[in-house]
Design a protein around this motif. Structure first.
Motif, short mmCIF file in Angstrom:
data_model
loop_
_atom_site.label_atom_id
_atom_site.label_comp_id
_atom_site.label_asym_id
_atom_site.label_seq_id
_atom_site.Cartn_x
_atom_site.Cartn_y
_atom_site.Cartn_z
N GLU A 132 0.83 -1.21 0.00
CA GLU A 132 0.00 0.00 0.00
C GLU A 132 0.86 1.26 0.00
O GLU A 132 0.55 2.24 -0.69
N THR A 133 1.95 1.25 0.73
CA THR A 133 2.83 2.42 0.77
C THR A 133 3.49 2.63 -0.58
O THR A 133 3.59 3.78 -1.06
N VAL A 134 3.95 1.56 -1.23
CA VAL A 134 4.55 1.67 -2.56
C VAL A 134 3.51 2.17 -3.56
O VAL A 134 3.82 2.97 -4.45
N ARG A 135 2.26 1.76 -3.39
CA ARG A 135 1.20 2.24 -4.28
C ARG A 135 0.98 3.73 -4.10
O ARG A 135 0.79 4.48 -5.08
N ARG A 136 1.02 4.19 -2.85
CA ARG A 136 0.79 5.60 -2.59
C ARG A 136 1.99 6.48 -2.92
O ARG A 136 1.83 7.70 -3.11
N LEU A 137 3.17 5.89 -2.97
CA LEU A 137 4.40 6.63 -3.27
C LEU A 137 5.09 5.99 -4.48
O LEU A 137 6.14 5.37 -4.35
N PRO A 138 4.50 6.11 -5.65
CA PRO A 138 5.05 5.42 -6.83
C PRO A 138 6.37 6.05 -7.28
O PRO A 138 6.68 7.20 -6.96
N GLY A 139 7.14 5.27 -8.01
CA GLY A 139 8.35 5.80 -8.62
C GLY A 139 9.64 5.21 -8.10
O GLY A 139 10.57 4.99 -8.85
N ASN A 140 9.72 4.97 -6.78
CA ASN A 140 10.95 4.43 -6.22
C ASN A 140 10.60 3.48 -5.07
O ASN A 140 10.44 3.91 -3.92
N PRO A 141 10.45 2.19 -5.37
CA PRO A 141 10.04 1.24 -4.32
C PRO A 141 11.05 1.10 -3.20
O PRO A 141 10.66 0.76 -2.07
#
Length: 473
Positions: free
Chosen positions: A119-128
């Motif tokens: 969920e955090t990666v989804r909300r902060l896309p671009g750099n996993p």
């Protein structure tokens, strides 16, 4: 108190709910500049998390975790300043905390961590890699709280699979029964070899020192070996062949005095193509002065930028030495893709997530093709929770050596009150030695004594003084 839940004769992992998350930070100044790749680190804040969990009976406990917010590793974009890099990591913590507290139902630690990371990666896309920083801290602190609530150690929680690796959150390529069997077979050691980092600015001999620190700690490679007795080393490369050859030669002059030693070599994404790295290796092979050092190389780490790694087959390089991905390891499928390019190694870092490290170990131990390996790499882990939790993880994973550099670049426990320093020193008397700045990692004959990490909690034994810190900026 038993945290086991018996269902149909088998033990299922208990469910918990995270009910509070508080984030703090302390500024850390390095005693020596640390240059890796194109970046030079002189200071950075250390993030601390305090997490409270609740079990299904309504009982609660708190746990902690800590990690340096190092700029220019998670994201090497030159358009971003170091301050913006650190703000990325703060944003990851805030976003992950918000997502974690939105969860409505109790679940296993593993499932909670996996959902939170996705969920955090989804909300902060671009750099996993950067997005995963906050979830990794929450997962560690929640595990510490769970272990404290259950009155067990990290080793117990993992080996008995009370963390809940299994179920619908388990990646499809891992069998749940095989995973539990691997976890049950893990055994921590009482000590581990410290692999000393030789940064690009680190003096090799006393004559290389330009501005002495004079704090009683080693400032050059010769002094490090005399003080700590290391036999494992990690050498940073710049990607500039002539400069790297000169530095490797000077390093070899010192290391060759030892009866035996081994090294790993870190490209830190500095090589533009396989041909460039191949040219360096060819010149190393041709230099008699580098013969022992070349024979001592265990593997080469992340030579190419993450932008091109997955499009750059190693080709003939893979037949010369084992290769490991680190920065390119940004998700579940990364290592499998890298294997197809000739890589056989992958890193364990607590900042990438403890459950991801455990899943890697499970995959490697159940692999049908021999060769894949796991290695422990550092991110300037500081005395206290950060270094303790990482050491406990790599020990349980069965690693015989781990990169350690936080004790070399930072002295003691910066910013901690005296009472906090005393608590950690007393909880882990073999792990630390006393210094004017508080507990310092103790390395004797190149090894770190880690028997005390079997304490109740996730290798914590003590908790920081959260109230003496600044709230997350």
């Amino acid at each position: 108190m038993s945290m086991d839940k018996v269902i149909g004769g088998s033990v299922a992992a208990p469910s918990i709910k995270i009910i509070a998350i508080d984030a703090f930070e302390r500024d850390i100044t390095l005693r020596l500049p640390f240059r890796f790749g194109a970046a030079t680190l002189e200071k950075a804040p250390q993030a601390f998390l305090r997490v409270r969990v609740e079990d299904e009976q309504g009982k609660t406990a708190i746990g902690g975790a800590a990690e340096m917010m190092v700029p220019k590793w998670f994201d090497k974009d030159t358009a971003l300043t170091p301050a913006q890099n650190v703000d990325q990591l703060r944003a990851s913590i805030r976003t992950a905390a918000a997502a974690s507290l939105e969860a409505s139902r109790p679940t296993t630690l593993f499932a909670a961590a996996r959902v939170n990371e996705m969920e955090t990666v989804r909300r902060l896309p671009g750099n996993p890699l950067a997005a995963g920083f906050g979830p990794s801290l929450i997962a560690r602190a929640a595990l510490d709280a769970f272990c404290r609530l259950a009155g067990i150690s990290f080793f117990d929680a993992v080996c008995r699979n009370l963390i809940g690796i299994g179920g619908h959150m388990l990646p499809g390529d891992i069998d749940a029964n095989a995973a539990s069997a691997v976890l049950a077979s893990l055994r921590p050691e009482s000590s581990i070899s410290a692999r000393h980092t030789i940064g690009l600015l680190d003096p090799i001999t006393e004559g290389d020192i330009v501005r002495p620190v004079d704090d009683g700690l080693p400032e050059n490679l010769e002094a490090v070996i005399a003080r700590y007795g290391n036999r494992w080393f990690k050498i940073k490369l710049s990607g500039a062949i002539d400069a790297d050859l000169d530095r490797l030669t000077r390093i070899a002059t010192v290391l060759d005095r030892l009866p035996d030693y081994q090294v790993t070599v870190d490209g830190n994404e500095q090589f533009a193509a396989a041909e460039q790295l191949g040219a360096l290796l060819a010149q190393i092979e041709a230099m008699p002065r580098l013969a022992r050092l070349r024979a001592a190389i265990a593997f080469i780490e992340q030579p190419f930028s993450r932008a091109i790694t997955m499009e750059t087959p190693l080709g003939g390089l893979a037949a010369q030495l084992p290769f490991l991905i680190d920065e390119s390891d940004d998700g579940d499928g990364a290592f499998a893709r890298a294997r197809g390019l000739g890589y056989t190694g992958v890193s364990s870092k607590t900042c990438k997530g403890i459950y991801r490290s455990l899943l890697k170990a499970i995959r490697i131990r159940t692999a049908t093709v021999p060769g894949p390996f796991l290695s422990g790499e550092d991110l300037t882990c500081q005395a206290g929770l950060a270094v303790q939790q990482d050491l406990a993880l790599v020990s349980l994973l069965g690693l015989s050596h781990v990169e350690r550099n936080g004790h070399h670049y930072v002295a003691g426990m910066q910013g901690a009150p005296e009472a906090e320093k005393t608590r950690f020193a007393e909880a882990h008397p073999g792990l630390y030695e006393r210094g004017p700045d508080g507990p310092r990692l103790s390395i004797r004959d190149g090894r770190i004594a880690i028997g005390s990490l079997g304490a109740v909690g996730y290798a914590s034994g003590a908790l920081p003084d959260f109230e003496a810190m600044e709230p997350l900026s």
